[in-house]
Design an enzyme around this catalytic site. Structure first.
Site, short mmCIF file in Angstrom:
data_model
loop_
_atom_site.label_atom_id
_atom_site.label_comp_id
_atom_site.label_asym_id
_atom_site.label_seq_id
_atom_site.Cartn_x
_atom_site.Cartn_y
_atom_site.Cartn_z
NE ARG A 11 16.99 4.38 129.65
CZ ARG A 11 17.17 3.92 130.89
NH1 ARG A 11 16.16 3.94 131.75
NH2 ARG A 11 18.34 3.44 131.25
CE LYS A 71 22.18 2.15 133.52
NZ LYS A 71 21.44 1.56 134.68
CG HIS A 89 22.75 1.81 139.58
ND1 HIS A 89 21.42 1.72 139.92
CD2 HIS A 89 22.75 2.08 138.24
CE1 HIS A 89 20.66 1.92 138.86
NE2 HIS A 89 21.44 2.14 137.83
CD GLN A 94 24.61 -0.88 144.03
OE1 GLN A 94 25.13 -0.37 145.02
NE2 GLN A 94 23.44 -0.50 143.55
NE ARG A 124 13.82 5.39 142.27
CZ ARG A 124 14.33 4.60 141.32
NH1 ARG A 124 14.35 3.30 141.50
NH2 ARG A 124 14.78 5.12 140.21
CG PHE A 128 13.59 5.41 133.28
CD1 PHE A 128 13.07 5.81 132.07
CD2 PHE A 128 14.69 6.07 133.78
CE1 PHE A 128 13.62 6.87 131.36
CE2 PHE A 128 15.26 7.13 133.08
CZ PHE A 128 14.72 7.53 131.87
N GLY A 182 3.71 -1.56 142.79
CA GLY A 182 4.58 -0.41 142.57
C GLY A 182 4.62 -0.04 141.10
NE ARG A 183 7.10 6.24 139.80
CZ ARG A 183 7.73 6.68 140.87
NH1 ARG A 183 8.53 5.87 141.55
NH2 ARG A 183 7.56 7.92 141.29
CB VAL A 252 12.36 -5.75 136.66
CG1 VAL A 252 12.31 -4.27 136.31
CG2 VAL A 252 11.53 -6.55 135.65
CG ASP A 255 19.38 -4.22 143.60
OD1 ASP A 255 19.81 -3.28 142.90
OD2 ASP A 255 18.49 -4.07 144.46
#
Length: 342
Positions: A11, A71, A89, A94, A124, A128, A182-183, A252, A255
């Site tokens: 991307r 990323k 992230h 994390q 947000r 994506f 949501g999206r 998806v 986390d």
């Protein structure tokens, strides 16, 4: 805009046609060459951008420049002096977050985390999400049918939809989508619809009044909720040992490793080479798909949608805006918290 060091990241945060709009507004834009980016460097040059060798931002860019990416950053330089715009992230606990934040603290640089570009209501403003949900659900369907092959190869929505066509279906399947409104959830529902599956759609009321029996009564479970506060997990490993129907889970949100993970049933993310992990064997196998750059499998469509939302925000960097101010404050709070934790 830097080259993405991850080989499966195809991307672009900014597409050539939107780069042209920034240039017309007086923004100076340099784009690094990148062998895997879906848009070639020539397209950016034709739009009027300067072109630089991949990885040259670290040595060529003044510290006052913004470095745009998507990323993770490469390991070098160890101390980060620039103002980086990317998905860090780094604010949900994390495992790799402290190391990244310390690199910024050591170099005096700044992380403007795309994940935390929020409006006044905490929503947000650029993401994506739709394409992450679409691809995640599509892969789950293909895995359920026994048609998912590795390594994964990027394609387009048209190609992916053709593989999902109901005429190719092997047996009926049921699905539930967590966060369906949501999206990301809308993308997941659209992919399932392309496969001839009408999913059960879970919204906020369903997650507040959690009924695990509903989740365990479907062949495919797609999780699209990104949490910013602790909440009870949707499923635990113990839940998988009892009566259940799911054959495939698509997480998806991905986390994994975060204290806010709502599906703590696996301990590492997958990748394009090995997209599926088996959670349970025996007569009732259960697989999980958890990949943190799903939209890169449809890189052109995903990039164009993201870039359309991002470029006006990039233009507002010059004047300042509440969206970027909130993003900067989140970074400063995270760095300060490092010191509190020692």
């Amino acid at each position: 805009m830097r080259h993405e060091s991850r080989q499966t990241e195809r991307r672009a945060a900014l597409v050539p046609e939107d780069a042209r709009k920034l240039l017309a507004a007086g923004v100076h834009l340099t784009v690094e060459e990148s062998p895997q980016r879906v848009f070639p460097a020539r397209a950016y040059a034709d739009a009027g951008c300067g072109i630089a060798p991949q990885g040259s931002w670290a040595s060529r860019c003044p510290a006052t420049d913004y470095v745009l990416g998507l990323k993770e950053l490469p390991d070098e330089p160890a101390n980060l002096i620039h103002r980086h715009i990317l998905f860090g992230h780094a604010y949900k606990g994390q495992p790799e977050a402290p190391r990244l934040l310390r690199r910024f603290a050591a170099g005096g640089g700044t992380l403007l985390d795309l994940e935390h570009l929020l409006d006044a209501g905490g929503r947000r403003v650029v993401a994506f999400g739709y394409w992450a949900g679409y691809v995640g659900a599509a892969l789950a369907v293909l895995q359920h049918r026994g048609e998912l092959t590795a390594p994964l190869v990027s394609s387009s929505r048209e190609e992916l939809s053709s593989r999902l066509a109901p005429g190719r279906r092997v047996g009926a399947a049921t699905a539930v989508v967590i966060g369906a409104y949501g999206r990301s959830g809308r993308g997941a529902c659209d992919a399932l619809g392309s496969a001839g599956i009408e999913p059960v759609r879970w919204g906020p009321d369903d997650t507040r009044g959690l009924n695990r029996n509903v989740l365990l009564a479907h062949d495919i479970l797609v999780n699209t909720i990104g949490c910013h506060r602790a909440m009870p997990p949707f499923l635990t490993k113990a839940d998988l040992d009892g009566e259940r129907r799911p054959a495939v889970i698509a997480d998806v949100t991905c986390d994994v490793g975060s204290e806010l993970n709502t599906l703590p049933v696996y301990d590492h993310a997958a990748d394009w080479g090995n997209p599926v992990a088996r959670l349970c064997g025996g007569p009732r196998p259960l697989d999980i798909i958890a990949i943190d750059n799903l939209p890169s499998l449809v890189p052109a469509e995903a990039s164009r949608a993201f870039s359309a939302d991002l470029w006006p925000l990039l233009l507002s960097l010059r004047e300042g805006s509440e969206v970027w101010d909130r993003c900067l404050e989140a970074f400063r709070h995270a760095v300060a918290s490092l010191g509190e934790r020692g």
